[in-house]
Scaffold this motif. Sequence first.
Motif, PDB file in Angstrom:
ATOM      1  N   UNK A 130       0.842  -1.192   0.000  1.00 55.48           N
ATOM      2  CA  UNK A 130       0.000   0.000   0.000  1.00 55.48           C
ATOM      3  C   UNK A 130       0.881   1.248   0.000  1.00 55.48           C
ATOM      4  N   UNK A 131       0.333   2.380  -0.424  1.00 57.39           N
ATOM      5  CA  UNK A 131       1.106   3.632  -0.350  1.00 57.39           C
ATOM      6  C   UNK A 131       1.562   3.902   1.083  1.00 57.39           C
ATOM      7  N   UNK A 132       2.808   4.260   1.223  1.00 61.18           N
ATOM      8  CA  UNK A 132       3.359   4.510   2.547  1.00 61.18           C
ATOM      9  C   UNK A 132       4.053   3.314   3.154  1.00 61.18           C
ATOM     10  N   UNK A 182      16.581   8.206  -8.714  1.00 63.34           N
ATOM     11  CA  UNK A 182      15.121   8.306  -8.683  1.00 63.34           C
ATOM     12  C   UNK A 182      14.547   7.343  -7.652  1.00 63.34           C
ATOM     13  N   UNK A 183      15.053   6.117  -7.662  1.00 61.67           N
ATOM     14  CA  UNK A 183      14.564   5.118  -6.709  1.00 61.67           C
ATOM     15  C   UNK A 183      14.936   5.503  -5.278  1.00 61.67           C
ATOM     16  N   UNK A 184      16.112   6.088  -5.113  1.00 64.04           N
ATOM     17  CA  UNK A 184      16.556   6.507  -3.783  1.00 64.04           C
ATOM     18  C   UNK A 184      15.662   7.617  -3.242  1.00 64.04           C
ATOM     19  N   UNK A 185      15.277   8.537  -4.109  1.00 68.99           N
ATOM     20  CA  UNK A 185      14.374   9.615  -3.689  1.00 68.99           C
ATOM     21  C   UNK A 185      13.029   9.054  -3.262  1.00 68.99           C
ATOM     22  N   UNK A 186      12.536   8.077  -4.015  1.00 70.17           N
ATOM     23  CA  UNK A 186      11.262   7.452  -3.654  1.00 70.17           C
ATOM     24  C   UNK A 186      11.384   6.679  -2.345  1.00 70.17           C
ATOM     25  N   UNK A 187      12.537   6.073  -2.130  1.00 68.02           N
ATOM     26  CA  UNK A 187      12.776   5.279  -0.919  1.00 68.02           C
ATOM     27  C   UNK A 187      12.593   6.119   0.342  1.00 68.02           C
ATOM     28  N   UNK A 188      13.034   7.369   0.286  1.00 66.50           N
ATOM     29  CA  UNK A 188      12.954   8.233   1.469  1.00 66.50           C
ATOM     30  C   UNK A 188      11.522   8.621   1.814  1.00 66.50           C
ATOM     31  N   UNK A 189      10.588   8.398   0.904  1.00 64.03           N
ATOM     32  CA  UNK A 189       9.201   8.785   1.169  1.00 64.03           C
ATOM     33  C   UNK A 189       8.422   7.712   1.922  1.00 64.03           C
ATOM     34  N   UNK A 190       8.892   6.467   1.880  1.00 62.58           N
ATOM     35  CA  UNK A 190       8.137   5.413   2.564  1.00 62.58           C
ATOM     36  C   UNK A 190       8.931   4.685   3.648  1.00 62.58           C
ATOM     37  N   UNK A 191      10.187   5.050   3.825  1.00 64.61           N
ATOM     38  CA  UNK A 191      10.985   4.471   4.899  1.00 64.61           C
ATOM     39  C   UNK A 191      11.160   5.523   5.987  1.00 64.61           C
ATOM     40  N   UNK A 192      10.921   5.181   7.257  1.00 62.88           N
ATOM     41  CA  UNK A 192      11.083   6.162   8.339  1.00 62.88           C
ATOM     42  C   UNK A 192      12.472   6.790   8.310  1.00 62.88           C
ATOM     43  N   UNK A 193      12.511   8.102   8.450  1.00 58.87           N
ATOM     44  CA  UNK A 193      13.784   8.806   8.339  1.00 58.87           C
ATOM     45  C   UNK A 193      14.226   9.451   9.645  1.00 58.87           C
ATOM     46  N   UNK A 194      13.418   9.331  10.701  1.00 61.82           N
ATOM     47  CA  UNK A 194      13.805   9.930  11.972  1.00 61.82           C
ATOM     48  C   UNK A 194      14.880   9.084  12.643  1.00 61.82           C
ATOM     49  N   UNK A 195      15.975   9.701  13.064  1.00 58.00           N
ATOM     50  CA  UNK A 195      17.041   8.926  13.708  1.00 58.00           C
ATOM     51  C   UNK A 195      16.612   8.383  15.061  1.00 58.00           C
ATOM     52  N   UNK A 196      17.314   7.354  15.485  1.00 60.69           N
ATOM     53  CA  UNK A 196      17.001   6.702  16.758  1.00 60.69           C
ATOM     54  C   UNK A 196      17.064   7.704  17.906  1.00 60.69           C
ATOM     55  N   UNK A 197      18.074   8.556  17.893  1.00 58.82           N
ATOM     56  CA  UNK A 197      18.228   9.535  18.975  1.00 58.82           C
ATOM     57  C   UNK A 197      16.995  10.422  19.094  1.00 58.82           C
TER      58      UNK A 197
END
Length: 368
Positions: free
Chosen positions: A35-37, A200-215
Amino acid sequence: MYYTAGRELIFNDSSPYSDAVAQQNQLAILKRLAKPGEDQMAFSYPLYAMLPVFPTLRMPFDWAQPFWLSFNLIALSSALFIAFPKRPLRGLLFALPFYPLVFGLVLGNLNILVFTIIIAALGLLVFQKQRGTSIQIILGFLLAWLTIKPQFSWFYLIFFALYALREKLKALMGSFFAGLLIYAAISTMIWPTWFPEWLVRLKAYTTYIPSEPVLLLILKRFFPEQTVAFFTILIALIFLGISMYIFIQWWRGKYAILPILAWIGLWSYLISPQSVSYEQLRFFIPLMAWLVLSPRKDTYWWIFGLGTVLVSWGAFILTKVFPFVPMIDEIRLLYYGLWLVCLLFIPNIFRIPEIDTTFPPNSQYGTN
């Protein structure tokens, strides 16, 4: 996903970055389209990431999977024997039962090879101080390949770069950059448009993978939201200050190598996005090195030796028993933090003369 992307490239002469590859992975793993997201399970790595996987691409998946698992086990075991020739069985004893490593092996993730190469490079260059030109060239090419997983390896790569500069390892530095060029050239020969398609794929990857660091996630759990930004900046400044101090001291030969690696292991994990458990292998590297190289077998050694394995599996069990508790698997990080505090503040017990003999007798972590 590497296997699917590689077969699409070889058998269908199609882009490994295509949506077709992502959909095949989704149907194979989720049994439905994502699904999206959700994680789209697309191949989002540089093309040369799949070079080690090439021998498996003409095999049926039922053969390729055990072959890849066997290859990773052999590579890891070999690296431990190379890195710790005096006590290789200790490495196997603590590494193989460690849950994040087991999980990565079962999934066949490339993080296992990245972990393996870092262990081999640390063992040969740093712990054993083998500086032969051929060793430097081989390790330089291997370290260049680690750029496929920058979130895992970049802190360690920075360390190796500084180490090479301090020790004047010109062959290592040259082969690293030569390796990057060769990998890029091979990738271009295989699929000429891989680089823009990867971006292009890397840019799309950042939209559905959590990007907030553990800290940041940890701070959000314990501090009001309006104060998180302040504490994030404060901790970042403290981190930079301490990092600059210890690296300057290390550069001058006044600080031992293991606390440096332990610091790298901690922060390479804290500032990266929270992901699956095998990402925690980043901070397992210095802890495992201490367990293997330590000449002592006292209470502390047994506590952190057996405890590391037990806590790694205990955290996994807790995530199943209490799935509603967020970040419960970060218990491993807490345990690592306890070891790091002991390493920094009880040097007479936790130091390792075997790898710190080049440091002055009066330094905090040197030998007496």
